[in-house]
Design an enzyme around this catalytic site. Sequence first.
Site, PDB file in Angstrom:
ATOM      1  CG  ASP A   1      -2.421  -0.351   1.197  1.00  0.00           C
ATOM      2  OD1 ASP A   1      -2.770  -0.220  -0.342  1.00  0.00           O
ATOM      3  OD2 ASP A   1      -3.073  -0.718   1.878  1.00  0.00           O
TER       4      ASP A   1
ATOM      5  CG  ASN B   1      -6.318  -2.531  -6.598  1.00  0.00           C
ATOM      6  OD1 ASN B   1      -5.432  -3.242  -6.429  1.00  0.00           O
ATOM      7  ND2 ASN B   1      -7.054  -1.571  -6.130  1.00  0.00           N
TER       8      ASN B   1
END
Length: 243
Positions: free
Chosen positions: A2, A50
Amino acid sequence: MDGNGRWAGKRRLKRFLGHQQGAEAVHFVVETASRIDLPWLTLYAFSLENNLRRPKTEVSFLMRLLSAYLTSNVQRMNDNNVRIHYVGRTHELPNEVQERMQWAAEATQQNTGTTLTLALNYGARSELVDAFKRLYAEIEQKHIRLDDITEQDIQRHLYTAHMPDPDLLIRTSGEMRISNYLLWQIAYTEIFVTNRLWPDFRGLHMLEAIEDFQRRERRYGGLSDGSESDDVTSLPANQLVNS
């Protein structure tokens, strides 16, 4: 892994530059894993969420970045004796990306060092759905009885059936959640959280996480060493590190 977008945002850069820098970070981590003979390294590269929730332009860029990474790094993986593998609903990725993935896997399949697994178009809940579908097909074909199903039967239908469960999960950018990652597999995994954004993460930081892991006592629901118990024992630990 991340923090790519936040890394770019802090520098007033476009998000795609954060993703590019994140791909560079992968080089350092994989090479360190190879040098210390780490058998398994799994990177959560692209989630199912995503694919569904990011702008199409960003998803398209990430797919091009993946293809470029594989094209430019197969020789480096071979030089470091790294074999590449994938988990996830990879059949839903663009055909040209799947072809490049297959090419990289075939080009590195003879390597015997670190197995680098990229989780692509991956979600742990979807993994379980797919596993249960395959298990149901076995029941329908009468290869297994419903009453005989065990945890091992579910395990062998997971994307990760060929891999041991992870010992260590490293979470970058200070996020305190699992984010739908290897939910079945991390039942007893140790978690290490760092505030460092992924583009700034290096092999040294992975070594620091491993050092922290090595100081921990893993009890698997049992008691600490030296504690007395008549009916509770600890299970042996794997020697796997996933990031």
